[in-house]
Design a protein around this motif. Structure first.
Motif, PDB file in Angstrom:
ATOM      1  N   UNK A 226      55.368 -16.440  19.080  1.00 30.51           N
ATOM      2  CA  UNK A 226      55.749 -17.036  20.116  1.00 30.51           C
ATOM      3  C   UNK A 226      54.893 -16.968  21.344  1.00 30.51           C
ATOM      4  N   UNK A 227      54.668 -15.717  21.703  1.00 29.02           N
ATOM      5  CA  UNK A 227      53.614 -15.349  22.545  1.00 29.02           C
ATOM      6  C   UNK A 227      52.332 -16.180  22.457  1.00 29.02           C
ATOM      7  N   UNK A 228      51.845 -15.959  21.412  1.00 29.67           N
ATOM      8  CA  UNK A 228      50.556 -16.583  20.971  1.00 29.67           C
ATOM      9  C   UNK A 228      50.376 -18.210  20.971  1.00 29.67           C
ATOM     10  N   UNK A 229      51.792 -18.802  20.648  1.00 31.95           N
ATOM     11  CA  UNK A 229      51.947 -20.185  20.834  1.00 31.95           C
ATOM     12  C   UNK A 229      51.857 -20.521  22.265  1.00 31.95           C
ATOM     13  N   UNK A 230      52.656 -19.775  23.108  1.00 33.31           N
ATOM     14  CA  UNK A 230      52.540 -20.116  24.646  1.00 33.31           C
ATOM     15  C   UNK A 230      51.255 -20.038  25.151  1.00 33.31           C
ATOM     16  N   UNK A 231      50.290 -19.061  24.847  1.00 30.21           N
ATOM     17  CA  UNK A 231      49.167 -18.947  25.065  1.00 30.21           C
ATOM     18  C   UNK A 231      48.358 -20.273  24.703  1.00 30.21           C
ATOM     19  N   UNK A 232      48.381 -20.601  23.674  1.00 30.67           N
ATOM     20  CA  UNK A 232      47.668 -21.747  23.076  1.00 30.67           C
ATOM     21  C   UNK A 232      48.321 -22.894  23.587  1.00 30.67           C
ATOM     22  N   UNK A 233      49.422 -23.194  23.987  1.00 30.39           N
ATOM     23  CA  UNK A 233      49.978 -24.259  24.566  1.00 30.39           C
ATOM     24  C   UNK A 233      49.473 -24.428  26.162  1.00 30.39           C
ATOM     25  N   UNK A 234      49.375 -23.243  26.606  1.00 27.64           N
ATOM     26  CA  UNK A 234      48.952 -23.033  28.106  1.00 27.64           C
ATOM     27  C   UNK A 234      47.512 -23.706  28.405  1.00 27.64           C
ATOM     28  N   UNK A 235      46.767 -23.111  27.188  1.00 22.46           N
ATOM     29  CA  UNK A 235      45.209 -23.634  27.148  1.00 22.46           C
ATOM     30  C   UNK A 235      45.005 -24.894  26.872  1.00 22.46           C
ATOM     31  N   UNK A 236      45.931 -25.490  26.155  1.00 18.42           N
ATOM     32  CA  UNK A 236      45.845 -27.121  25.845  1.00 18.42           C
ATOM     33  C   UNK A 236      46.521 -27.995  26.800  1.00 18.42           C
ATOM     34  N   UNK A 237      47.391 -27.513  27.847  1.00 15.90           N
ATOM     35  CA  UNK A 237      48.246 -28.191  28.455  1.00 15.90           C
ATOM     36  C   UNK A 237      47.445 -28.836  29.620  1.00 15.90           C
ATOM     37  N   UNK A 238      47.958 -30.294  29.641  1.00 13.24           N
ATOM     38  CA  UNK A 238      47.434 -31.198  30.623  1.00 13.24           C
ATOM     39  C   UNK A 238      47.969 -31.151  32.014  1.00 13.24           C
ATOM     40  N   UNK A 239      48.816 -30.205  32.096  1.00  8.04           N
ATOM     41  CA  UNK A 239      49.573 -29.795  33.652  1.00  8.04           C
ATOM     42  C   UNK A 239      48.327 -29.304  34.432  1.00  8.04           C
ATOM     43  N   UNK A 240      48.319 -29.695  35.799  1.00 11.27           N
ATOM     44  CA  UNK A 240      47.342 -28.994  36.765  1.00 11.27           C
ATOM     45  C   UNK A 240      47.356 -27.844  36.967  1.00 11.27           C
ATOM     46  N   UNK A 241      46.211 -27.197  37.812  1.00 10.24           N
ATOM     47  CA  UNK A 241      46.213 -25.965  38.117  1.00 10.24           C
ATOM     48  C   UNK A 241      47.344 -25.494  39.309  1.00 10.24           C
ATOM     49  N   UNK A 242      47.706 -26.472  40.051  1.00  7.28           N
ATOM     50  CA  UNK A 242      48.517 -26.267  41.400  1.00  7.28           C
ATOM     51  C   UNK A 242      49.100 -27.505  41.648  1.00  7.28           C
ATOM     52  N   UNK A 243      50.345 -27.304  42.518  1.00  2.62           N
ATOM     53  CA  UNK A 243      51.344 -28.560  42.905  1.00  2.62           C
ATOM     54  C   UNK A 243      50.190 -29.503  43.532  1.00  2.62           C
ATOM     55  N   UNK A 244      50.712 -30.865  43.376  1.00  3.58           N
ATOM     56  CA  UNK A 244      49.875 -31.769  43.988  1.00  3.58           C
ATOM     57  C   UNK A 244      49.958 -31.832  45.522  1.00  3.58           C
ATOM     58  N   UNK A 245      48.922 -32.166  46.365  1.00  2.00           N
ATOM     59  CA  UNK A 245      49.354 -32.345  47.989  1.00  2.00           C
ATOM     60  C   UNK A 245      50.347 -33.190  48.222  1.00  2.00           C
ATOM     61  N   UNK A 246      50.503 -34.305  47.548  1.00  2.00           N
ATOM     62  CA  UNK A 246      51.513 -35.158  47.882  1.00  2.00           C
ATOM     63  C   UNK A 246      52.952 -34.578  47.724  1.00  2.00           C
ATOM     64  N   UNK A 247      53.121 -33.812  46.691  1.00  2.00           N
ATOM     65  CA  UNK A 247      54.291 -33.275  46.488  1.00  2.00           C
ATOM     66  C   UNK A 247      54.630 -32.429  47.634  1.00  2.00           C
ATOM     67  N   UNK A 248      53.483 -31.417  47.999  1.00  2.00           N
ATOM     68  CA  UNK A 248      53.596 -30.428  49.212  1.00  2.00           C
ATOM     69  C   UNK A 248      54.036 -30.936  50.301  1.00  2.00           C
ATOM     70  N   UNK A 249      53.316 -32.412  50.643  1.00  2.00           N
ATOM     71  CA  UNK A 249      53.432 -33.203  52.098  1.00  2.00           C
ATOM     72  C   UNK A 249      55.034 -33.588  52.119  1.00  2.00           C
ATOM     73  N   UNK A 250      55.541 -34.278  50.755  1.00  2.00           N
ATOM     74  CA  UNK A 250      56.831 -34.642  50.822  1.00  2.00           C
ATOM     75  C   UNK A 250      57.860 -33.631  50.718  1.00  2.00           C
ATOM     76  N   UNK A 251      57.678 -32.494  50.225  1.00  2.00           N
ATOM     77  CA  UNK A 251      58.509 -31.390  50.294  1.00  2.00           C
ATOM     78  C   UNK A 251      58.744 -30.817  51.862  1.00  2.00           C
ATOM     79  N   UNK A 252      57.583 -30.839  52.645  1.00  2.00           N
ATOM     80  CA  UNK A 252      57.446 -30.322  53.795  1.00  2.00           C
ATOM     81  C   UNK A 252      58.239 -31.197  54.809  1.00  2.00           C
ATOM     82  N   UNK A 253      58.059 -32.695  54.363  1.00  2.00           N
ATOM     83  CA  UNK A 253      58.762 -33.711  55.348  1.00  2.00           C
ATOM     84  C   UNK A 253      60.340 -33.624  55.147  1.00  2.00           C
ATOM     85  N   UNK A 254      60.549 -33.127  53.614  1.00  2.00           N
ATOM     86  CA  UNK A 254      61.942 -33.124  53.440  1.00  2.00           C
ATOM     87  C   UNK A 254      62.624 -31.950  54.121  1.00  2.00           C
ATOM     88  N   UNK A 255      62.106 -30.812  54.164  1.00  2.00           N
ATOM     89  CA  UNK A 255      62.611 -29.645  54.955  1.00  2.00           C
ATOM     90  C   UNK A 255      62.774 -29.917  56.476  1.00  2.00           C
TER      91      UNK A 255
END
Length: 262
Positions: A226-255
């Motif tokens: 399962x650890x190997x499967x998680x590593x492979x899934x991470x390598x093939x993931x379409x998720x970004x490297x970091x949170x989106x700037x839009x989400x950051x700005x929206x969260x700041x405004x919410x706080x």
């Protein structure tokens, strides 16, 4: 706004009044949800109720000399059930959301909602914007910690936690969705065939032993796979490297908006 208790009972929660525990928190709650074994789908008859959430400190507690509690814990029995409520101030919680912390996102997205507000709904809507491929590191580290506990105790609880977090991480990397409920995960990710037996055994006792349900060598091999499967899934993931700037700005405004309106 409180949520009807029937959904909580369906998740195996005891029929106890949670309101006094929430009231002890002392600050306005943005949300409170159920976490722990009830959220993960393997509660025992003697499981504690783990409540998690967000409170809102008044502005003077952040800008004055007397600092408010950014994290507050309330514990104790209620109607014969041990309760554990941990909440973070909204700003601290949002900062944790932005730090590849899958644990707080599971709390935020828990379907077992005890208290909710409009701000809670906004946080839920913004959560997809903070998901990254680097959340795999959170689940990998959590699994390693739980596996070390299992190797010392050979107990059901840390083994189920190990399997659950690895499956959650794999599913997140592949789908971009957080799913913390182990029985549901079994329909999305291939898991060891004995997982259902472990869940059933855990229902009998919170700290029950493995009791020869499965060979230890097999368990080790399955966890490594399962650890190997998680590593492979991470390598093939379409998720970004970091949170989106839009989400950051929206969260700041919410706080800011939540704080100035309090």
């Amino acid at each position: 706004m409180d949520i009807r208790a029937d959904r909580l009972r369906d998740a195996g929660l005891p029929d106890a009044d949670l309101s006094p525990v929430l009231a002890e928190q002392g600050h306005p709650l943005v949300f409170a949800t159920v976490s722990g074994a009830h959220l993960y789908g393997f509660p025992s008859r003697d499981s504690d109720v783990d409540l998690r959430g967000v409170h809102l400190l008044p502005l003077e507690d952040l800008i004055g000399l007397r600092e408010g509690e950014e994290t507050r814990t309330v514990t104790g029995p209620q109607d014969g059930v041990e309760m554990d409520l941990v909440t973070h101030d909204l700003r601290k919680f949002v900062r944790m959301m932005l730090r590849r912390n899958g644990y707080v996102l599971e709390q935020l997205l828990s379907p077992l909602v005890v208290r909710t507000t409009d701000a809670h709904a906004e946080l839920v809507a913004l959560a997809p914007g903070v998901l990254t491929r680097n959340h795999a590191h959170h689940y990998r580290g959590f699994a390693v910690t739980q596996w070390r506990l299992f190797e010392k105790q050979h107990a059901l609880k840390p083994l189920l936690y190990t399997l659950r977090v690895l499956l959650t991480g794999i599913h997140l990397m592949r789908s971009g969705e957080i799913e913390a409920h182990l029985p549901t995960l079994l329909g999305h990710v291939t898991a060891p065939g004995y997982t259902g037996e472990l869940i059933a055994a855990k229902a009998e006792a919170e700290r029950g032993p493995l009791r020869g349900l499965v060979d230890l060598a097999r368990v080790r091999a399955d966890v490594e796979a399962l650890h190997a499967e998680l590593a492979a899934a991470q390598d093939g993931s379409h998720l970004p490297e970091s949170p989106s700037p839009e989400a950051y700005d929206a969260l700041h405004a919410l706080v800011v908006r939540a704080r100035t309106a309090a």
